[in-house]
Write a protein that holds these residues in place. Structure first.
Motif, mmCIF file in Angstrom:
data_model
loop_
_atom_site.group_PDB
_atom_site.id
_atom_site.type_symbol
_atom_site.label_atom_id
_atom_site.label_comp_id
_atom_site.label_asym_id
_atom_site.label_seq_id
_atom_site.Cartn_x
_atom_site.Cartn_y
_atom_site.Cartn_z
ATOM 1 N N UNK A 303 0.830 -1.204 0.000
ATOM 2 C CA UNK A 303 0.000 0.000 0.000
ATOM 3 C C UNK A 303 0.862 1.250 0.000
ATOM 4 N N UNK A 304 0.293 2.322 -0.569
ATOM 5 C CA UNK A 304 1.014 3.600 -0.619
ATOM 6 C C UNK A 304 0.020 4.746 -0.475
ATOM 7 N N UNK A 305 -0.382 5.068 0.769
ATOM 8 C CA UNK A 305 -1.243 6.239 0.980
ATOM 9 C C UNK A 305 -0.438 7.523 0.797
ATOM 10 N N UNK A 306 -0.959 8.418 -0.020
ATOM 11 C CA UNK A 306 -0.232 9.629 -0.399
ATOM 12 C C UNK A 306 -0.951 10.859 0.169
ATOM 13 N N UNK A 307 -0.194 11.748 0.775
ATOM 14 C CA UNK A 307 -0.629 13.021 1.370
ATOM 15 C C UNK A 307 -1.915 12.877 2.186
ATOM 16 N N UNK A 308 -1.948 11.866 3.068
ATOM 17 C CA UNK A 308 -3.146 11.694 3.886
ATOM 18 C C UNK A 308 -2.847 11.264 5.312
ATOM 19 N N UNK A 309 -1.782 10.521 5.563
ATOM 20 C CA UNK A 309 -1.551 9.995 6.908
ATOM 21 C C UNK A 309 -1.291 11.126 7.893
ATOM 22 N N UNK A 310 -2.076 11.154 8.977
ATOM 23 C CA UNK A 310 -1.931 12.199 9.980
ATOM 24 C C UNK A 310 -2.553 11.740 11.289
ATOM 25 N N UNK A 311 -1.918 12.118 12.395
ATOM 26 C CA UNK A 311 -2.481 11.787 13.702
ATOM 27 C C UNK A 311 -3.539 12.787 14.124
ATOM 28 N N UNK A 312 -3.607 13.943 13.451
ATOM 29 C CA UNK A 312 -4.540 14.976 13.900
ATOM 30 C C UNK A 312 -5.592 15.350 12.868
ATOM 31 N N UNK A 313 -5.556 14.715 11.696
ATOM 32 C CA UNK A 313 -6.552 14.954 10.651
ATOM 33 C C UNK A 313 -7.073 13.610 10.173
ATOM 34 N N UNK A 314 -8.376 13.381 10.348
ATOM 35 C CA UNK A 314 -8.966 12.074 10.061
ATOM 36 C C UNK A 314 -9.527 11.986 8.646
ATOM 37 N N UNK A 315 -9.746 13.123 7.996
ATOM 38 C CA UNK A 315 -10.377 13.159 6.686
ATOM 39 C C UNK A 315 -11.528 14.142 6.699
ATOM 40 N N UNK A 316 -11.489 15.122 5.810
ATOM 41 C CA UNK A 316 -12.444 16.216 5.885
ATOM 42 C C UNK A 316 -13.754 15.989 5.169
ATOM 43 N N UNK A 317 -14.051 14.771 4.776
ATOM 44 C CA UNK A 317 -15.283 14.486 4.038
ATOM 45 C C UNK A 317 -15.998 13.307 4.690
ATOM 46 N N UNK A 318 -17.340 13.327 4.739
ATOM 47 C CA UNK A 318 -18.063 12.171 5.281
ATOM 48 C C UNK A 318 -17.760 10.863 4.557
ATOM 49 N N UNK A 319 -17.264 10.944 3.319
ATOM 50 C CA UNK A 319 -16.891 9.705 2.632
ATOM 51 C C UNK A 319 -15.640 9.089 3.257
ATOM 52 N N UNK A 320 -14.980 9.831 4.168
ATOM 53 C CA UNK A 320 -13.819 9.312 4.898
ATOM 54 C C UNK A 320 -14.131 9.067 6.377
ATOM 55 N N UNK A 321 -15.069 9.830 6.927
ATOM 56 C CA UNK A 321 -15.338 9.741 8.365
ATOM 57 C C UNK A 321 -16.822 9.693 8.695
ATOM 58 N N UNK A 322 -17.676 9.581 7.669
ATOM 59 C CA UNK A 322 -19.114 9.661 7.895
ATOM 60 C C UNK A 322 -19.717 8.453 8.579
ATOM 61 N N UNK A 323 -18.983 7.349 8.619
ATOM 62 C CA UNK A 323 -19.419 6.168 9.355
ATOM 63 C C UNK A 323 -18.383 5.918 10.446
ATOM 64 N N UNK A 324 -18.806 5.413 11.609
ATOM 65 C CA UNK A 324 -17.974 5.518 12.828
ATOM 66 C C UNK A 324 -16.828 4.516 12.952
ATOM 67 N N UNK A 325 -16.035 4.375 11.897
ATOM 68 C CA UNK A 325 -14.893 3.452 12.004
ATOM 69 C C UNK A 325 -13.867 3.958 13.019
ATOM 70 N N UNK A 326 -13.751 5.283 13.170
ATOM 71 C CA UNK A 326 -12.744 5.832 14.082
ATOM 72 C C UNK A 326 -13.168 5.751 15.548
ATOM 73 N N UNK A 327 -14.392 5.280 15.799
ATOM 74 C CA UNK A 327 -14.831 5.063 17.174
ATOM 75 C C UNK A 327 -14.609 3.618 17.610
ATOM 76 N N UNK A 328 -14.136 2.783 16.690
ATOM 77 C CA UNK A 328 -13.902 1.369 17.016
ATOM 78 C C UNK A 328 -12.783 1.221 18.048
#
Length: 467
Positions: A303-328
């Protein structure tokens, strides 16, 4: 009059009097937010920008009691009750924005990552955590179990022969009547089993039709891979079925994840596909998908995630954070999700112009630690481009090419220039019309295609009933 009733009346009167007094006090110390911000600017000698729509009509009570000696703490005290935040854009300059649940401060992000890192100490404890996260993430996406596959075959149109590679337009029915479209690039001549590379699109203008995306997939095909890039939900040809606003609704995340899984199913069913050499790489929102799909599906080998990995930014669109995967798992974050790739090779591409600016100091050392649990610390790499910004530009593509060529044992020396870079000259950048699966104005969209988010919700509601 009954004595008890009289006491009750006196008690209620006292409450009303206190309430009225409190209300009067609140009104006495209420100020328009625009006035408060001007006073903050003057007191701390700073400049504050904001859209009028965020401030007009808003008032703040007890503003004068919210001041602190520190400007950041003062702004937090002023804005938090109104679900607003102040982002520092330059020294002495701030911008007021709506509260962003998907973004914290660097300090808070690092603190959260340090807390997570302390929860496991070896491969065994991490594997238990990873299994728990994966199970929860599938459920959070409403994809547990995965819905039945539609019986239809992909729709393939307009095969073109280019210099050393071919392109086909391809559409997948990922749910009944729900289509995701993409472009499939293959080597002009295929010998034996070849690698597969998934390229989920991100939030860039031009979408998968943009030149840098075409160049990347074409170069991968010339290197000997079959590469497929595909649309975000409710973008590009998906707009034949949905509205732009539907992209920012929660089920977008579920459809995109399912789309990647369905596309991977198809790619690995092809007779030329090498199931041991399977990669995924996208930038921005495509980087979010890259981390998520790698975490969910062990068939991804690199895998090669580009310009996205961050400890303080989860993703600015509901298509990235709109479902509660980050609450797991009591709460997770993107570095921990990226760590779920270990020990599979992973390239983190970061830069100095966005939220990946601290990767070399914070997120990458964490990933090295996680990979070390498997004795595979060298399987994770970071290319940090401090002077660059948020894109999938030439230097970022070069990093991907070299990483894939090395790990998939591709002989690409004939594609290198004198400086040792992959030569993208000669790649054809097509017009949008040539890349459409369903033709101009969607004239070839199947009659069974659904239309509207309500119908999509109905499909997911039926899936829940049958689970």
């Amino acid at each position: 009059m009954n004595k008890h009733f009289f006491i009750l009346i006196l008690f209620l009167c006292a409450i009303a009097t206190n309430s009225f007094a409190q209300q009067n006090s609140d009104e006495q110390y209420k100020k328009p937010l625009s006035e408060v911000l001007k006073q903050v600017e003057k007191r701390f000698n700073i400049s504050i920008r904001y859209p009028d729509s965020l401030v007009t009509g808003k008032t703040l009570t007890y503003a004068d009691w919210r001041y602190r000696t520190d400007v950041d703490e003062t702004l937090s005290n002023m804005l938090t009750p109104l679900d607003l935040v102040a982002a520092k854009t330059d020294p002495g300059k701030y911008k007021i924005k709506a509260y962003e649940y998907y973004r914290t401060s660097v300090v808070d992000g690092k603190e959260k990552l340090d807390y997570l890192s302390a929860q496991y100490h070896d491969q065994q404890s991490w594997e238990l955590r990873k299994d728990s996260l994966r199970s929860c993430m599938y459920k959070a996406l409403q994809l547990s179990p995965l819905p039945p596959k539609p019986a239809s075959q992909p729709i393939i149109t307009n095969k073109r022969k280019m210099d050393g590679y071919t392109i086909e337009n391809i559409g997948f029915e990922v749910l009944p009547g729900v289509y995701i479209c993409g472009s499939l690039y293959k080597p002009a001549v295929i010998k034996g089993k070849i690698p597969v590379v998934l390229s989920p699109d991100g939030h860039f203008g031009g979408h998968r039709y943009r030149p840098d995306c075409q160049r990347r997939c074409a170069m991968l095909a010339k290197m000997g891979c079959m590469a497929i890039d595909y649309d975000l939900f409710a973008w590009n040809e998906s707009l034949l079925q949905f509205n732009e606003a539907d992209h920012r609704r929660p089920l977008a995340m579920a459809v995109q994840a399912l789309g990647s899984i369905r596309i991977l199913d198809y790619m690995l069913s092809l007779k030329d596909a090498d199931t041991n050499r399977v990669a995924i790489s996208g930038a921005s929102g495509g980087g979010s998908q890259t981390m998520l799909i790698t975490a969910l599906d062990d068939r991804i080998k690199l895998s090669a995630p580009v310009v996205m990995l961050s400890c303080y930014m989860y993703g600015g669109c509901p298509c990235e954070t709109g479902m509660p995967i980050h609450l797991c798992g009591g709460g997770t974050n993107n570095p921990e999700i990226a760590a779920m790739a270990a020990p599979r090779p992973q390239l983190i591409v970061s830069d100095g112009g966005d939220w990946t600016d601290h990767v070399p100091q914070i997120e990458f050392p964490y990933l090295k630690k996680m990979y070390s649990y498997y004795g595979a610390a060298n399987n994770v790499e970071n290319v940090h481009l401090a002077g660059e910004g948020h894109d999938y530009g030439p230097s970022k593509r070069q990093a991907l090419y070299h990483f894939i060529a090395r790990h998939f044992n591709l002989d690409s020396t004939h594609l290198l220039d004198a400086a040792g870079n992959f030569n993208e000259h000669g790649i054809t950048v097509e017009k949008t019309d040539a890349m459409l699966v369903f033709g101009k104005d969607g004239k070839d969209l199947p009659a069974t295609a659904i239309h509207g988010y309500d119908q999509l919700e109905a499909i997911f509601n039926n899936l829940k009933k049958n689970q």
